[in-house]
Design a protein around this motif. Structure first.
Motif, PDB file in Angstrom:
ATOM      1  N   ARG A 231      -9.607  -7.610  12.131  1.00  0.00           N
ATOM      2  CA  ARG A 231      -9.878  -7.026  10.903  1.00  0.00           C
ATOM      3  C   ARG A 231      -8.755  -7.766  10.067  1.00  0.00           C
ATOM      4  NH1 ARG A 231     -10.001  -0.921  12.133  1.00  0.00           N
ATOM      5  NH2 ARG A 231      -8.517  -1.707  13.498  1.00  0.00           N
ATOM      6  N   ARG A 232      -7.856  -8.727  10.621  1.00  0.00           N
ATOM      7  CA  ARG A 232      -6.825  -9.258   9.791  1.00  0.00           C
ATOM      8  C   ARG A 232      -6.564 -10.513  10.634  1.00  0.00           C
ATOM      9  NH1 ARG A 232      -2.451  -4.945   9.777  1.00  0.00           N
ATOM     10  NH2 ARG A 232      -1.311  -6.396   8.655  1.00  0.00           N
ATOM     11  N   ALA A 233      -5.512 -11.258  10.112  1.00  0.00           N
ATOM     12  CA  ALA A 233      -4.860 -12.481  10.812  1.00  0.00           C
ATOM     13  C   ALA A 233      -3.513 -12.161  10.624  1.00  0.00           C
ATOM     14  CB  ALA A 233      -5.469 -13.807  10.160  1.00  0.00           C
TER      15      ALA A 233
ATOM     16  N   LYS B  47     -13.271  -1.833  20.190  1.00  0.00           N
ATOM     17  CA  LYS B  47     -13.004  -1.545  18.850  1.00  0.00           C
ATOM     18  C   LYS B  47     -12.175  -2.754  18.255  1.00  0.00           C
ATOM     19  CE  LYS B  47     -11.521   2.555  19.091  1.00  0.00           C
ATOM     20  NZ  LYS B  47     -11.117   4.040  19.064  1.00  0.00           N
ATOM     21  N   PRO B  48     -12.006  -3.007  17.080  1.00  0.00           N
ATOM     22  CA  PRO B  48     -10.988  -4.062  16.810  1.00  0.00           C
ATOM     23  C   PRO B  48      -9.417  -3.478  17.291  1.00  0.00           C
ATOM     24  CG  PRO B  48     -12.417  -3.403  14.724  1.00  0.00           C
ATOM     25  CD  PRO B  48     -12.849  -2.617  16.001  1.00  0.00           C
ATOM     26  N   GLY B  49      -8.847  -4.512  17.734  1.00  0.00           N
ATOM     27  CA  GLY B  49      -7.677  -4.318  18.361  1.00  0.00           C
ATOM     28  C   GLY B  49      -6.516  -4.251  17.441  1.00  0.00           C
ATOM     29  N   ASP B  50      -6.670  -4.508  16.320  1.00  0.00           N
ATOM     30  CA  ASP B  50      -5.381  -4.512  15.514  1.00  0.00           C
ATOM     31  C   ASP B  50      -5.390  -3.148  14.493  1.00  0.00           C
ATOM     32  OD1 ASP B  50      -7.672  -4.691  13.793  1.00  0.00           O
ATOM     33  OD2 ASP B  50      -7.334  -6.968  13.176  1.00  0.00           O
ATOM     34  N   GLU B  51      -4.240  -3.287  13.745  1.00  0.00           N
ATOM     35  CA  GLU B  51      -4.027  -1.928  12.945  1.00  0.00           C
ATOM     36  C   GLU B  51      -4.657  -2.445  11.652  1.00  0.00           C
ATOM     37  OE1 GLU B  51      -2.689   1.054  11.022  1.00  0.00           O
ATOM     38  OE2 GLU B  51      -2.336  -1.054  10.013  1.00  0.00           O
ATOM     39  N   PRO B  52      -5.413  -1.534  10.727  1.00  0.00           N
ATOM     40  CA  PRO B  52      -6.206  -2.257   9.845  1.00  0.00           C
ATOM     41  C   PRO B  52      -5.399  -2.623   8.625  1.00  0.00           C
ATOM     42  CG  PRO B  52      -6.596  -0.096   9.986  1.00  0.00           C
ATOM     43  CD  PRO B  52      -5.632  -0.241  11.179  1.00  0.00           C
ATOM     44  N   LEU B  53      -4.581  -2.152   8.128  1.00  0.00           N
ATOM     45  CA  LEU B  53      -3.871  -2.313   6.771  1.00  0.00           C
ATOM     46  C   LEU B  53      -2.453  -2.185   6.718  1.00  0.00           C
ATOM     47  CD1 LEU B  53      -6.324   0.134   4.855  1.00  0.00           C
ATOM     48  CD2 LEU B  53      -6.302  -2.209   4.983  1.00  0.00           C
ATOM     49  N   THR B  54      -1.640  -1.886   7.494  1.00  0.00           N
ATOM     50  CA  THR B  54      -0.123  -1.655   7.442  1.00  0.00           C
ATOM     51  C   THR B  54       0.382  -3.037   6.994  1.00  0.00           C
ATOM     52  OG1 THR B  54      -0.035   0.153   8.652  1.00  0.00           O
ATOM     53  CG2 THR B  54       2.086  -0.979   8.392  1.00  0.00           C
ATOM     54  N   ALA B  55       0.958  -3.555   6.274  1.00  0.00           N
ATOM     55  CA  ALA B  55       1.758  -4.851   6.043  1.00  0.00           C
ATOM     56  C   ALA B  55       2.906  -5.013   7.105  1.00  0.00           C
ATOM     57  CB  ALA B  55       2.107  -5.039   4.589  1.00  0.00           C
ATOM     58  N   HIS B  56       3.114  -6.381   7.465  1.00  0.00           N
ATOM     59  CA  HIS B  56       4.108  -6.966   8.004  1.00  0.00           C
ATOM     60  C   HIS B  56       3.894  -6.316   9.335  1.00  0.00           C
ATOM     61  CE1 HIS B  56       5.038  -8.246   4.166  1.00  0.00           C
ATOM     62  NE2 HIS B  56       5.252  -7.050   3.717  1.00  0.00           N
ATOM     63  N   ILE B  57       3.243  -6.154  10.038  1.00  0.00           N
ATOM     64  CA  ILE B  57       3.214  -5.566  11.442  1.00  0.00           C
ATOM     65  C   ILE B  57       3.067  -6.486  12.538  1.00  0.00           C
ATOM     66  CG2 ILE B  57       0.786  -4.898  11.374  1.00  0.00           C
ATOM     67  CD1 ILE B  57       1.631  -2.035  12.436  1.00  0.00           C
TER      68      ILE B  57
ATOM     69  N   LEU C  65       0.772  -1.139   0.057  1.00  0.00           N
ATOM     70  CA  LEU C  65      -0.158  -0.104   0.000  1.00  0.00           C
ATOM     71  C   LEU C  65       0.785   1.262  -0.100  1.00  0.00           C
ATOM     72  CD1 LEU C  65      -3.020  -0.826   2.322  1.00  0.00           C
ATOM     73  CD2 LEU C  65      -2.457  -1.689  -0.010  1.00  0.00           C
ATOM     74  N   VAL C  66       2.165   1.129   0.486  1.00  0.00           N
ATOM     75  CA  VAL C  66       3.093   2.298   0.464  1.00  0.00           C
ATOM     76  C   VAL C  66       3.300   2.599  -1.070  1.00  0.00           C
ATOM     77  CG1 VAL C  66       5.466   3.097   1.161  1.00  0.00           C
ATOM     78  CG2 VAL C  66       3.840   2.007   2.768  1.00  0.00           C
ATOM     79  N   THR C  67       3.798   1.502  -1.868  1.00  0.00           N
ATOM     80  CA  THR C  67       4.094   1.747  -3.010  1.00  0.00           C
ATOM     81  C   THR C  67       3.023   2.418  -3.880  1.00  0.00           C
ATOM     82  OG1 THR C  67       5.312   1.056  -5.096  1.00  0.00           O
ATOM     83  CG2 THR C  67       4.030  -0.545  -3.785  1.00  0.00           C
ATOM     84  N   LEU C  68       1.648   1.774  -3.687  1.00  0.00           N
ATOM     85  CA  LEU C  68       0.503   2.366  -4.275  1.00  0.00           C
ATOM     86  C   LEU C  68      -0.171   4.039  -4.085  1.00  0.00           C
ATOM     87  CD1 LEU C  68      -2.001  -0.904  -4.370  1.00  0.00           C
ATOM     88  CD2 LEU C  68      -0.821   0.240  -6.130  1.00  0.00           C
ATOM     89  N   SER C  69       0.567   4.232  -3.003  1.00  0.00           N
ATOM     90  CA  SER C  69       0.190   5.714  -2.348  1.00  0.00           C
ATOM     91  C   SER C  69       0.711   6.600  -3.438  1.00  0.00           C
ATOM     92  CB  SER C  69       0.870   5.906  -1.027  1.00  0.00           C
ATOM     93  OG  SER C  69       0.354   4.839  -0.041  1.00  0.00           O
ATOM     94  N   PRO C  70      -0.059   7.675  -3.599  1.00  0.00           N
ATOM     95  CA  PRO C  70       0.582   8.736  -4.477  1.00  0.00           C
ATOM     96  C   PRO C  70       1.737   9.369  -4.230  1.00  0.00           C
ATOM     97  CG  PRO C  70      -1.512   9.426  -3.488  1.00  0.00           C
ATOM     98  CD  PRO C  70      -1.272   8.139  -2.979  1.00  0.00           C
ATOM     99  N   GLY C  71       2.776   9.387  -5.173  1.00  0.00           N
ATOM    100  CA  GLY C  71       4.171   9.779  -4.600  1.00  0.00           C
ATOM    101  C   GLY C  71       4.805   8.661  -3.985  1.00  0.00           C
ATOM    102  N   GLY C  72       4.565   7.482  -3.844  1.00  0.00           N
ATOM    103  CA  GLY C  72       5.107   6.428  -3.183  1.00  0.00           C
ATOM    104  C   GLY C  72       6.189   5.597  -4.197  1.00  0.00           C
ATOM    105  N   PRO C  73       6.972   5.486  -3.274  1.00  0.00           N
ATOM    106  CA  PRO C  73       8.437   4.844  -4.146  1.00  0.00           C
ATOM    107  C   PRO C  73       7.855   3.553  -5.060  1.00  0.00           C
ATOM    108  CG  PRO C  73       8.326   4.033  -1.714  1.00  0.00           C
ATOM    109  CD  PRO C  73       7.227   5.015  -1.901  1.00  0.00           C
ATOM    110  N   ASN C  74       8.533   3.408  -6.338  1.00  0.00           N
ATOM    111  CA  ASN C  74       8.298   2.282  -6.976  1.00  0.00           C
ATOM    112  C   ASN C  74       9.239   1.163  -6.639  1.00  0.00           C
ATOM    113  OD1 ASN C  74       6.368   3.115  -8.425  1.00  0.00           O
ATOM    114  ND2 ASN C  74       7.673   3.696 -10.433  1.00  0.00           N
TER     115      ASN C  74
END
Lengths: 839, 209
Positions: free
Chosen positions: A812-814, A829-839, A147-156
């Motif tokens: 919201r994740r496993a 509320k859900p106790g996890d970080e919703p979208l960050t990878a490898h956390i 999701l970081v690389t998909l973000s506007p201006g994110g690194p390729n």
């Protein structure tokens, strides 16, 4: 109500327990895995791994290393054979791919990618030499989070972009073979500002996909819906972590390359090595007698074996490359995590009338991975939505290469769908088993997209039967009303449905009945320990009516004249190779009948084969298999292998030719018809008990019911049911990757960090498995594979049970770990970080 | 319930001395753990005064073996690369998986984390030492064969050695007790259910033998 039920024949060997002939070597330590072989004058090599997640090698100075006493040579990426076109035995041309992974690289795309290797008299010296090498790197942009690389201006993540785009295959010209697959291209995909804003709010934006397909009319489906749900779920990246790493040893003799390696397919590793090395298949010999686990990560071993192979050629000595546990983290393949957003429309009775599925695949640097597409196909089969659209993005990340892992893509699809299905049942006031039953595939259910208005279908499915049997074994109806909370503990139950491919077709069988009356079966199947390699040969004993002990099985070295066999990935083996075993047994039977008729009069069909004899039906003249083998040698031609059927594969032809003249040679390709794609299914039921004070939980008991057709070897089957289910539990309980995103550095590289389940994490005393025992109607002995669907069922049944115990607003994740549960219990509320990878 | 021993209590029946010895050995992991072959060019310096004797005698599977070892060499390395006993497997080389488990004076140890120098004058038994000289399988091995225990079997030697060691202090364990007893071993095929059944069968065979 199964309409296509097949009568179960009264088998003598199939469906019975027995001891496989490789067991004594295993329990005595005599079984040799790749690292257990030695060759005269063998050197060792070590790898230099990239310290950076994305860089370009500007300069290598190895002079100090090469001056070290004992060092024999160095291999860099410049010395690798260039990517070359490859023509498969089926005549399909695979074009050279300059972006494909090679053994070494000058542009590392992830931290830990091998850059060069040094060979020395011992490993200590090789490691010391690696330390003396100086390299200048140019740092390049990177991202470890899709999701970081998909973000506007994110690194390729690659210089040209960050997403794989696969062009559609060109339509074949009239009268020509279809062309091979086109090379995937790399493009740049970035979110719009609006999409980025949605991401910042913790929602996965449904952005421009790189792939999509559909069937039916989802807009019309959503109009029909009484309830529409829209949820996001994130699945973990998990290393395959075979206990045996992908160690390999190689040497050359008379221009032939001999490789001792760990592989899921003895036969099919030959063309893979030939392709990587740009050499002819006839000059490659693969030796792999025992493989210490594969799970999809060693389908044709691993490209890293080209390093000792090339070094061995360069320094003219055998070279062993031992892969350490930490190196295996980088080279050992992993399941790509999927971020999934699912919008589903339900009628009041729980039927899914529309499904809009979107996934982002965290694919590593080499790809594209099939998991994204497979997730959609399996969801379309497993829950039979009336109308469906699937879209996905195959994102490139600067993390270790992904590869298949048991139920690749299917497990992730099931994990994304199941929580939503459970929440829908709660909203609609429906029973969890009932909502799965109303959406369950049955008969020749559809799978995947509609192409020109038509969808593919499966060979058979009996999922309602599996759910019914499981609910009964689990006592679902009784237990669903149990008290959930008691003191500091909460209990919950969950059910999940899962499916995956379970068989290919078109492979060869080969054996010789020798004048000693024994049947010498050759097999190119890999020996991974599922025992499918041996279990398939039970069909030979069954069809010919000979005692099992009269079979001698040869496997593990392509120098021993093995036939072309399926790779043991995607649970193909039991299906594909029981078919091949059946076909070759029928060939033997016919040859025996013909020989008997020739010598004893009458027609071939007047003769029966059984009891180690071929004899006239209803009693009378006959001959033993030993006598028939002798006659076959005298007769020559097709009987002893001097004439071979044209349709068998190149490897089989060479092997049969080498074995010709030794007895009655039976060889055949599986040409049995099959209507549909073979898939297997599992319904899983779990109970969990959560400690509300610590957030820890345990699986108290589990029931898995499989729809796999005929079970060939119950004990081995039970091992797969538990083992693959447990792999799924690992995804729910603990397994994941952890990255330092700033430096692109992995923090969890070892067992104690990645946390695969130990014997104490799983219910070893409260696990039941069963099968619906309805043979598949599209294959001779009715057997399909079991290695895949238990995974998704295992993971999701546990996650669903957790939600049953604690409520929807937990995760919201496993995986769901104790800290996530505690946080959720405290905050509501859900106790996890919703979208960050490898956390 | 009264039948069931607390597995933690079971470990206490090992002598404290054995346990401490095990811990010390495990703590002494050499950073050069996966490097081997002392005969390597770099290691051939004359012994300095007070340095460790390189030629040592260890008792492996009932035989006295003279072997040339580096001071930082692990027992797993010696067994596999010096003595040809490749039935002992290296799964992680860092005391995480137990594939390299052997018995040292009847106590299971991770041989990747024991220095060979530390087992002089002690009895080492590896998987190759279980069957009798005439090839008759140890009752534990027989149990595993009978129940078709394990899949890929890379972890098998370690599990069998752990189980044999555990059964010396608890010959009649419950399923739960045995699971605890072998929980230092990892199976990546995750065949734990069949493994436990097979090892319990082996325990039963051992009691009968």
């Amino acid at each position: 109500m199964p309409t296509n039920k097949v009568n179960v024949p009264n088998y003598r060997f199939i469906g019975k327990n027995y001891t496989t002939p490789d067991m004594v070597a295993k329990v005595t330590g005599k079984s040799k895995y790749a690292e257990d072989f030695r060759a005269e004058g063998m050197l060792f090599c070590k790898l230099l791994l990239s310290p950076m997640p994305h860089a370009r090698v500007k300069r290598i100075d190895a002079s100090k290393a090469l001056a070290l006493p004992g060092v024999k040579g160095i291999l860099t990426a410049d010395e690798l054979p260039p990517p070359a076109a490859f023509i498969t035995d089926d005549g399909v041309m695979i074009p050279p791919d300059p972006r494909a992974e090679r053994g070494l690289t000058n542009e590392p795309l992830y931290q830990g990618e091998p850059i060069l290797a040094v060979a020395a008299v011992d490993e200590e010296t090789a490691a010391a030499a690696i330390e003396l090498i100086e390299i200048d790197f140019e740092r390049l942009p990177f991202a470890v989070d899709p999701l970081v690389t998909l973000s506007p201006g994110g690194p390729n993540t690659r210089n040209e972009g960050n997403v794989w785009v696969v062009p559609p295959p060109a339509p074949p010209k009239p009268g020509e073979r279809p062309a091979g697959p086109l090379l995937p291209d790399v493009k740049e995909f970035k979110w719009t500002d609006a999409e980025y804003a949605e991401y910042k709010q913790g929602k996965l934006p449904v952005s421009k996909p790189s792939m999509e397909w559909s069937y039916g009319d989802i807009d019309a489906g959503f109009k029909k819906a009484d309830l529409v749900m829209d949820e996001t779920f994130v699945t973990p990246n998990t290393s395959d972590q075979t206990l045996e790493t992908r160690t390999a040893m190689a040497y050359w003799q008379n221009g032939k390359l001999f490789v001792h390696c760990s592989t899921q397919s003895t036969a099919q590793t030959v063309p893979a090595i030939a392709r990587w090395m740009s050499m002819d298949t006839t000059n490659v010999v693969v030796i792999s007698e025992y493989t210490g686990g594969g799970f999809g990560s060693k389908v044709t071993s691993g490209i890293i074996l080209t390093v000792p192979a090339l070094l061995s050629k360069k320094v003219n000595a055998p070279v062993m490359l031992r892969i350490s546990r930490e190196e295996e983290h980088f080279l050992g393949r992993a399941r790509p995590g999927l971020h999934g957003r699912m919008k589903a429309g339900f009628t009041k009775d729980g039927r899914i009338v529309a499904l809009d599925m979107f996934v982002v695949c965290d694919g590593g640097p080499y790809g594209p991975q099939g998991d994204a597409n497979a997730s959609g196909r399996i969801v379309s089969l497993c829950y039979t939505p009336e109308n469906m659209r699937w879209r996905g993005i195959n994102v490139i990340t600067n993390t270790p290469p992904r590869g298949p892992q048991s139920q690749p893509g299917g497990a992730q699809g099931v994990m994304i769908m199941e929580p939503l299905l459970s929440n829908a049942a709660r909203k609609l006031g429906l029973d969890q088993v009932a909502i799965r039953r109303i959406n369950a595939p049955s008969g020749k259910a559809g799978i995947g997209p509609a192409i020109k208005g038509k969808r593919d279908h499966v060979t058979s499915a009996f999922v309602p039967e599996a759910l019914d049997k499981g609910a009964e074994l689990f006592r679902w109806n009784e237990r669903k009303n149990q008290t959930k909370k008691s003191g500091t503990k909460a209990r919950g139950i969950g059910v999940a449905v899962s499916a995956y491919s379970a068989g290919s077709i078109g492979f060869d069988g080969l054996f010789v009945i020798k004048p000693d009356g024994k049947i010498y079966v050759q097999t190119g199947i890999g020996n991974l320990g599922t025992e499918a390699m041996i279990d398939c040969q039970r069909v030979v004993a069954e069809v010919l009516g000979v005692p099992w002990e009269r079979l001698e099985i040869t496997w593990g070295s392509t120098a021993k004249h093995l036939p072309w066999s399926c790779p043991s990935g995607g649970s193909q083996t039991i299906h594909a190779m029981t078919r091949a075993a059946h076909a070759v047994s029928m060939d033997a039977k016919l040859k025996l009948q013909e020989i008997a008729a020739m010598d004893l009069g009458g027609k071939p069909e007047d003769y029966e084969v059984g009891g180690e004899r071929v004899y006239r039906k209803g009693g009378g003249a006959g001959m033993s298999l030993a006598q028939a083998a002798q006659r076959a040698i005298k007769l020559g031609g097709k009987y002893d292998g001097h004439e071979l059927p044209p349709e068998i594969a190149k490897m089989t032809k060479a092997s049969a030719t080498a074995l010709a003249g030794q007895g009655l040679l039976a060889v055949a390709k599986d040409k049995y018809k099959r209507d549909g794609i073979s898939n297997s299914y599992v319904a899983g039921f779990a109970e969990v008990e959560v400690d509300l004070e610590t957030g820890t939980y345990r699986i108290t008991d589990y029931v898995g019911v499989a729809d796999v057709g005929t079970v060939i070897h119950p004990r081995a089957f039970g091992g797969q049911m538990f083992g693959r289910t447990s792999l799924g539990w690992g995804h729910a309980l603990a397994q994941k990757w952890v990255y330092d995103q700033h430096y692109g550095a992995p923090l969890a590289k070892r067992f104690y960090q990645n946390r695969p389940p130990t014997i104490l994490d799983v219910p070893v005393s409260n696990f039941k498995w069963a099968a619906v025992d309805i043979p598949d109607p599209e294959t001779p002995v009715g057997a399909r594979g079991i290695g895949e669907p238990p995974v998704g069922a295992g993971a999701s049944a546990v996650l669903n049970a957790l939600a049953d115990a604690l409520g929807e607003q937990i995760y919201r994740r496993a995986p769901v770990t104790a800290d996530i549960i505690l946080m959720a219990l405290e905050t509501g509320k859900p106790g996890d970080e919703p979208l960050t990878a490898h956390i | 319930m009264a039948e069931m021993k607390n597995p933690e209590e079971t470990t206490k029946t090992l002598s404290r001395r054995d346990l401490i010895k095990g811990v010390i050995a495990a703590g002494a992991v050499s950073s050069a753990g996966y490097l081997f072959r002392a005969s390597g060019v770099r290691a051939q310096q004359p012994s300095a005064a007070g340095s460790v004797e390189r030629l040592v005698t260890i008792t492996v599977n009932g035989q006295q073996r003279r072997v040339d070892v580096m001071k930082q060499e692990t027992l797993a390395t010696t067994l596999r690369y010096k003595l040809g006993l490749t039935g002992t497997k290296l799964g992680c080389d860092r005391a995480e998986c137990g594939a390299c488990t052997v018995l040292i004076d009847d106590v299971p140890h991770y041989s990747c984390s024991v220095l060979t120098q530390s087992v002089r004058a002690r009895k080492v038994v590896s998987i190759e030492g279980l069957a009798s000289a005439d090839g008759k399988l140890h009752p534990m091995q027989q149990g595993v064969v009978e129940e078709q225990g394990f899949q890929c079997a890379f972890c098998m030697s370690g599990f069998i050695m752990s189980a044999v060691g555990f059964l010396k202090v608890n010959p009649k364990p419950t399923r739960t007790e045995l699971a605890h007893g072998i929980s230092g071993n990892l199976c990546r095929c995750q065949d734990y259910d069949k493994i436990l059944t097979a090892l319990l069968k082996g325990a039963e065979n051992m009691r009968r033998a």
